[in-house]
Design a protein around this motif. Structure first.
Motif, PDB file in Angstrom:
ATOM      1  N   ASP A   1       0.843  -1.189   0.000  1.00 42.79           N
ATOM      2  CA  ASP A   1       0.000   0.000   0.000  1.00 42.79           C
ATOM      3  C   ASP A   1       0.883   1.244   0.000  1.00 42.79           C
ATOM      4  O   ASP A   1       1.311   1.734   1.049  1.00 42.79           O
TER       5      ASP A   1
ATOM      6  N   GLU B   1       1.260   4.915  -2.498  1.00 41.97           N
ATOM      7  CA  GLU B   1       0.639   5.659  -3.597  1.00 41.97           C
ATOM      8  C   GLU B   1       1.503   5.686  -4.850  1.00 41.97           C
ATOM      9  O   GLU B   1       1.001   5.606  -5.972  1.00 41.97           O
TER      10      GLU B   1
ATOM     11  N   ARG C   1      -5.887  -1.090   1.356  1.00 45.32           N
ATOM     12  CA  ARG C   1      -5.254  -0.005   2.093  1.00 45.32           C
ATOM     13  C   ARG C   1      -5.112  -0.383   3.570  1.00 45.32           C
ATOM     14  O   ARG C   1      -5.907  -1.152   4.099  1.00 45.32           O
TER      15      ARG C   1
ATOM     16  N   THR D   1      -5.124   4.498   7.228  1.00 44.16           N
ATOM     17  CA  THR D   1      -5.320   5.469   6.162  1.00 44.16           C
ATOM     18  C   THR D   1      -6.772   5.936   6.149  1.00 44.16           C
ATOM     19  O   THR D   1      -7.688   5.227   6.600  1.00 44.16           O
ATOM     20  N   LYS D   2      -7.013   7.118   5.616  1.00 45.58           N
ATOM     21  CA  LYS D   2      -8.350   7.682   5.564  1.00 45.58           C
ATOM     22  C   LYS D   2      -9.130   7.212   4.340  1.00 45.58           C
ATOM     23  O   LYS D   2     -10.345   7.339   4.283  1.00 45.58           O
ATOM     24  N   SER D   3      -8.425   6.666   3.352  1.00 41.47           N
ATOM     25  CA  SER D   3      -9.088   6.211   2.132  1.00 41.47           C
ATOM     26  C   SER D   3      -9.832   4.900   2.381  1.00 41.47           C
ATOM     27  O   SER D   3      -9.511   4.138   3.302  1.00 41.47           O
ATOM     28  N   THR D   4     -10.812   4.635   1.551  1.00 38.55           N
ATOM     29  CA  THR D   4     -11.617   3.419   1.682  1.00 38.55           C
ATOM     30  C   THR D   4     -11.072   2.315   0.775  1.00 38.55           C
ATOM     31  O   THR D   4     -10.195   2.540  -0.058  1.00 38.55           O
ATOM     32  N   ASN D   5     -11.634   1.129   0.944  1.00 38.87           N
ATOM     33  CA  ASN D   5     -11.273  -0.012   0.107  1.00 38.87           C
ATOM     34  C   ASN D   5     -12.382  -0.340  -0.896  1.00 38.87           C
ATOM     35  O   ASN D   5     -12.589  -1.510  -1.240  1.00 38.87           O
TER      36      ASN D   5
ATOM     37  N   HIS E   1     -12.382   0.090  -3.917  1.00 39.03           N
ATOM     38  CA  HIS E   1     -11.845  -0.397  -5.188  1.00 39.03           C
ATOM     39  C   HIS E   1     -11.553  -1.896  -5.157  1.00 39.03           C
ATOM     40  O   HIS E   1     -11.290  -2.500  -6.201  1.00 39.03           O
TER      41      HIS E   1
END
Length: 245
Positions: free
Chosen positions: A165, A167, A184, A188-192, A194
């Motif tokens: 993980d 970028e 991820r 982290t603040k991003s979601t999975n 994807h």
């Protein structure tokens, strides 16, 4: 073209000719790969150990075994590609000498001398390429070099675990022309959103490939001093996957 004729053609393409003692020489190289024994301990039926070693030395100096592996993977099914790395213990015989660090590629950590193999497999679990690095370099620093060795033009998704993980790595995969299936990390603040979790469950294919490769003693533990020699041993083990299909 039959399978045997195709193998003969590949060997001739590599300038490996069917001489009288070729079978014994190849069996000696395979025996050493399976058993991990010193060259001078090869069984008598393969002939003189010095002859077998010198033949192997000629082959690895010209990367013929790596080339053999590359020729055998032309029919790989790369719709999905899986990558991962595994630590390999380096025997104390391999870490001695005055060779430069780049030629050896062995680092010392808390667990001792080690290297790392970074492997890529297709959606059937067959190896398609690999690279080696010292045991202390993080995977994400080496993976772009691994990805650059793969033709991802026909690949839909590249899968890896959350250790990848990063970028910059995701951007590198996107630039190569395929999607990533890398989860991820929890911090982290991003979601999975994807993620294809059903496909992610198949990631064990690369672990299975490592398990099969480590059945060969000379792959599971590095006895070779030179990086190029060990990589040719790994390439021969990977080629054995394809020879059995």
């Amino acid at each position: 073209m039959t399978f045997l004729k195709e193998i003969d053609y590949i060997l001739l393409e590599l300038n490996i000719y069917d001489k009288r003692n070729l079978r014994n020489t190849v069996e000696g190289v395979l025996y050493r790969m399976r058993d991990g024994c010193p060259w001078h301990d090869l069984p008598e039926y393969v002939g003189k150990s010095n002859i077998v070693y010198k033949a192997y030395q000629r082959w690895f100096c010209s990367n013929k075994l790596v080339t053999l592996f590359a020729l055998l993977i032309k029919d790989a099914d790369c719709e999905w590609v899986f990558i991962n790395g595994a630590h390999i213990k380096a025997h104390h015989h391999s870490s001695g000498g005055n060779e430069v660090a780049q030629a050896i590629a062995i680092s010392k950590s808390v667990a001792g001398h080690a290297i790392k193999i970074h492997l890529t497999v297709d959606d059937h679990g067959n190896p398609i390429t690999f690279i080696s690095s010292d045991g202390t370099t993080h995977d994400v620093k080496v993976t772009p070099n691994l990805i650059n060795k793969i033709d991802l033009s026909n690949t839909d998704i590249l899968c890896a675990d959350k250790g990848y993980d990063f970028e910059a790595l995701r951007a590198h995969v996107k630039q190569a022309g395929c999607l990533n299936n890398i989860p991820r990390k929890q911090n982290t603040k991003s979601t999975n959103n994807h993620m294809d979790w059903q496909l992610y469950k198949v990631s064990h294919l690369v672990e299975n490939a490592f398990a099969k490769l480590k059945n060969y003693r000379a792959v599971a533990t590095r006895f070779d001093k030179l990086r190029q020699s060990y990589e040719n041993t790994v390439a021969l083990a990977c080629a054995y996957f394809w020879l059995q299909l």
